[in-house]
Scaffold this motif. Structure first.
Motif, PDB file in Angstrom:
ATOM      1  N   ASP A   1      17.244  98.719  14.589  1.00 48.51           N
ATOM      2  CA  ASP A   1      15.790  98.599  14.716  1.00 48.51           C
ATOM      3  C   ASP A   1      15.350  97.525  13.711  1.00 48.51           C
ATOM      4  O   ASP A   1      16.082  97.210  12.766  1.00 48.51           O
ATOM      5  CB  ASP A   1      15.152  99.950  14.378  1.00 48.51           C
TER       6      ASP A   1
ATOM      7  N   ASP B   1      11.421  96.663  12.563  1.00 45.21           N
ATOM      8  CA  ASP B   1      10.279  97.034  11.716  1.00 45.21           C
ATOM      9  C   ASP B   1      10.567  98.304  10.916  1.00 45.21           C
ATOM     10  O   ASP B   1      10.931  99.335  11.488  1.00 45.21           O
ATOM     11  CB  ASP B   1       9.030  97.268  12.582  1.00 45.21           C
ATOM     12  N   ASP B   2      10.407  98.232   9.635  1.00 49.19           N
ATOM     13  CA  ASP B   2      10.588  99.356   8.713  1.00 49.19           C
ATOM     14  C   ASP B   2      12.038  99.833   8.613  1.00 49.19           C
ATOM     15  O   ASP B   2      12.316 100.882   8.020  1.00 49.19           O
ATOM     16  CB  ASP B   2       9.647 100.531   9.054  1.00 49.19           C
ATOM     17  N   THR B   3      12.960  99.055   9.217  1.00 50.10           N
ATOM     18  CA  THR B   3      14.393  99.295   9.015  1.00 50.10           C
ATOM     19  C   THR B   3      14.998  98.089   8.297  1.00 50.10           C
ATOM     20  O   THR B   3      15.705  98.238   7.310  1.00 50.10           O
ATOM     21  CB  THR B   3      15.104  99.530  10.362  1.00 50.10           C
TER      22      THR B   3
ATOM     23  N   ASN C   1      14.645 103.673  11.500  1.00 48.82           N
ATOM     24  CA  ASN C   1      13.800 104.568  10.694  1.00 48.82           C
ATOM     25  C   ASN C   1      13.040 105.576  11.540  1.00 48.82           C
ATOM     26  O   ASN C   1      12.512 106.548  11.020  1.00 48.82           O
ATOM     27  CB  ASN C   1      12.777 103.749   9.881  1.00 48.82           C
TER      28      ASN C   1
ATOM     29  N   ASP D   1      14.209 105.395  17.736  1.00 48.41           N
ATOM     30  CA  ASP D   1      15.570 104.922  17.441  1.00 48.41           C
ATOM     31  C   ASP D   1      16.613 106.030  17.565  1.00 48.41           C
ATOM     32  O   ASP D   1      17.630 105.861  18.239  1.00 48.41           O
ATOM     33  CB  ASP D   1      15.646 104.367  16.003  1.00 48.41           C
TER      34      ASP D   1
HETATM   35 MG   LIG Z   1      11.079 100.914  12.959  1.00 48.15          MG
END
Ligand SMILES: [Mg+2]
Length: 230
Positions: free
Chosen positions: A12, A14-16, A178, A183
């Motif tokens: 993933d 975004d934010d990973t 995340n 995911d």
């Molecule tokens: Mg994410």
């Protein structure tokens, strides 16, 4: 334990790999502060915000343009009470973020380069195509991974389709991300392995309990800990 039987790892974005939700949280908080300062009830505005967000995600999808639409819709409702310049500042600051180089988490590039020695690497991200692609390119991640996939929504069928198209076996493919909802759980449901790296502030529409996975699920605290599993 090392997952040496895995052949391809899908990440993933975004934010990973990099910060993303913080920009949305900051703009939302600033907007609520501005509205509260004008005498409006913060809880009521938050409720209206949540309703608009649910609607826009369902009808139009993700991405910063849709988020800005929520901010502007709220402004329209209460514009007689809100200082336009202050509102515009919040929106302008938010709009800058997709154009900047993403703030990668610690050790992401090094870890990807380490993994690349023995595994095929991919990125799978949902959202608006151009915006997501720009982040992948600006981050430098596209130079390391084999390919990236940008989809409107990360559902079971999307994972099944990727496996099918590339003739990958689910039990030789691992998802890293995340979000339990986008995911981890769909990857587990289609038979893949999944590694959850929680983010301190995962978007609430991306969160849900993780389902049982008979040994195919792992949890790490930091991206660099992937070196322990591969
Ligand atoms: Mg994410």
């Amino acid at each position: 334990m090392k997952l040496t039987f895995i052949k391809q790892i899908i990440f993933d974005a975004d934010d990973t790999l990099w910060e993303n939700n913080v920009y949305y949280v900051k703009a939302t908080e600033d907007l609520l502060d501005l509205f509260a300062k004008a005498g409006l009830d913060r809880k009521q505005i938050q409720k209206e915000f949540d309703e608009l967000e649910l609607w826009v995600v369902r009808e139009r999808g993700y991405g910063s343009h849709n988020f800005v639409w929520i901010l502007e819709s709220l402004y329209e409702r209460y514009k007689d009470l809100i200082d336009y310049e202050a509102f515009k500042k919040i929106v302008d600051r938010f709009k800058e973020h997709p154009n900047r180089k993403p703030a990668l988490f610690e050790g992401v590039i090094d870890t990807l380069k380490y993994l690349k020695k023995n595994y095929h690497l991919y990125v799978l991200t949902k959202g608006e195509f151009k915006e997501q692609e720009q982040k992948i390119i600006n981050s430098g991640v596209h130079e390391i991974v084999d390919a990236y996939f940008i989809v409107p929504e990360k559902e079971d069928d999307v994972y099944r389709e990727i496996l099918h198209q590339h003739h990958w076996k689910a039990e030789e493919t691992c998802m890293v991300g995340n979000s339990p909802k986008s995911d981890i759980n769909p990857a587990l449901r289609v038979g893949m392995y999944a590694i959850h790296i929680p983010y301190r502030d995962t978007w609430k529409l991306d969160d849900e309990p993780i389902q049982p996975a008979d040994g195919r699920f792992f949890q790490l605290q930091k991206f660099t800990e992937l070196k322990k599993l591969f």
